[in-house]
Design a protein around this motif. Structure first.
Motif, PDB file in Angstrom:
ATOM      1  N   GLN A  83      26.325  36.701  18.503  1.00 59.59           N
ATOM      2  CA  GLN A  83      26.759  35.846  17.403  1.00 59.59           C
ATOM      3  C   GLN A  83      26.581  34.401  17.831  1.00 59.59           C
ATOM      4  OE1 GLN A  83      30.807  36.835  16.249  1.00 59.59           O
ATOM      5  NE2 GLN A  83      30.077  38.263  14.704  1.00 59.59           N
ATOM      6  N   ASP A  84      26.048  33.589  16.928  1.00 60.34           N
ATOM      7  CA  ASP A  84      25.912  32.171  17.260  1.00 60.34           C
ATOM      8  C   ASP A  84      27.222  31.446  16.965  1.00 60.34           C
ATOM      9  OD1 ASP A  84      26.049  31.804  14.517  1.00 60.34           O
ATOM     10  OD2 ASP A  84      23.969  31.170  14.278  1.00 60.34           O
ATOM     11  N   ALA A  85      27.209  30.123  17.069  1.00 60.65           N
ATOM     12  CA  ALA A  85      28.431  29.334  16.895  1.00 60.65           C
ATOM     13  C   ALA A  85      29.024  29.477  15.501  1.00 60.65           C
ATOM     14  CB  ALA A  85      28.137  27.856  17.177  1.00 60.65           C
ATOM     15  N   GLN A  86      28.169  29.843  14.528  1.00 64.60           N
ATOM     16  CA  GLN A  86      28.638  30.043  13.157  1.00 64.60           C
ATOM     17  C   GLN A  86      29.013  31.501  12.884  1.00 64.60           C
ATOM     18  OE1 GLN A  86      25.533  28.101  13.577  1.00 64.60           O
ATOM     19  NE2 GLN A  86      27.042  26.466  13.805  1.00 64.60           N
ATOM     20  N   GLY A  87      28.937  32.340  13.916  1.00 59.53           N
ATOM     21  CA  GLY A  87      29.276  33.750  13.752  1.00 59.53           C
ATOM     22  C   GLY A  87      28.167  34.590  13.173  1.00 59.53           C
ATOM     23  N   ARG A  88      26.946  34.060  13.142  1.00 64.32           N
ATOM     24  CA  ARG A  88      25.814  34.783  12.562  1.00 64.32           C
ATOM     25  C   ARG A  88      25.194  35.733  13.575  1.00 64.32           C
ATOM     26  NH1 ARG A  88      22.094  29.974  10.520  1.00 64.32           N
ATOM     27  NH2 ARG A  88      22.258  29.590  12.763  1.00 64.32           N
TER      28      ARG A  88
END
Length: 295
Positions: A48-53
């Motif tokens: 997950q990236d910083a945006q939760g994607r």
């Protein structure tokens, strides 16, 4: 091919398979008359990236961005390959180990572009395209390329679960080699096509044109809409699915599937990999009459 605008009516629907984010994406580009569905492939390695994607979400959105561009010069196949290159760059920037094919992010899709006299399509994986003609006959335009491999995995999981003495964690552990082997078949002669950043996608991408003569409707469907019938041997399963979607509407049909899934929480009656998957459908209807126009 003429790019004259064709009169049509488009319905679409997408819903996540649970509380998590929807890794499916829709292509709704009336400017270029490009429509379809994209299914982000759930990553085997949690990310997950910083945006939760998730990786699957990122892959699906990259492709959707390319295909939804208001670009009069949009080329369907080249847009897919452009998104594929951008996906590879994104994984490199995130330090994904691309030497392990099974760790790659990915997306599969079924997308069409409407021309005055023809229909162009691109497809990978298990997203499906169906053509309904004015005589009500149905043409299955694409092939579920991963159904065979999914069935192998499901049968192995059932065998391990029924052997007794194995916890869910142990079953998952013993399933891992088969799951990795299936992911490693991506974009090979022994496997299936998927947008996962590999240059080989160009060799295995399904791409073609069909005549628009007597076409009444086009259906683009992600696999979450047909998991319950995916491995059915009923020769009329696709006709029944399309009929039911038309009869009760795509939103109600999707809700009905979710209800059935919730009543089979162990995925036993309808063998599948997860309780509920993301569901997306686009229906393109050519039965639109303008003032003074003729069918």
């Amino acid at each position: 091919m003429s790019t004259e605008t064709v009169k049509l009516h488009v319905q679409c629907h997408t819903v996540p398979g649970g509380a998590k984010m929807n890794e499916d994406a829709l292509v709704m580009n009336p400017f270029c008359q490009v429509y379809g569905v994209i299914d982000g492939v759930s990553s085997m390695v949690a990310y997950q990236d910083a945006q939760g994607r998730t990786g699957g979400y990122i892959a699906a959105q990259l492709l959707a961005s390319e295909l939804n561009a208001h670009d009069a010069g949009l080329d369907l196949k080249q847009a897919v390959l452009s998104a594929n290159r951008k996906l590879n760059e994104s994984m490199l920037e995130t330090n994904i180990d691309l030497s392990c094919k099974w760790k790659r992010w990915g997306a599969v899709f079924a997308v069409v572009r409407i021309y005055e006299k023809s229909i162009e399509y691109v497809q990978t994986g298990d997203c499906m395209l169906f053509i309904e003609y004015t005589d009500k006959s149905l043409r299955v335009l694409t092939r579920n390329q991963v159904a065979h491999f999914d069935l192998q995995t499901l049968n192995k999981k059932k065998e391990l679960s029924e052997s007794g003495g194995l916890s869910k964690e142990k079953v998952k552990e013993q399933m891992l080699p088969l799951s990795i082997a299936n992911r490693n078949r991506a974009n090979t002669l022994e496997g299936y096509s998927v947008m996962n950043g590999e240059a080989e996608l160009e060799d295995y991408l399904e791409h073609g044109h069909i005549s628009r003569a007597n076409v009444s409707k086009i259906y683009a469907v992600s696999d979450g809409m047909f998991h319950l019938i995916e491995h059915s041997d009923d020769p009329k399963k696709w006709e029944i699915m399309i009929h039911d979607m038309n009869e009760i509407g795509i939103e109600y049909y999707s809700d009905h599937l979710t209800c059935i899934e919730s009543q089979d929480p162990l995925c036993e009656h309808y063998p599948r990999h997860k309780l509920s998957d993301d569901k997306s459908v686009v229906i393109i209807d050519f039965n639109v009459l303008g003032e003074g126009s003729k069918r």
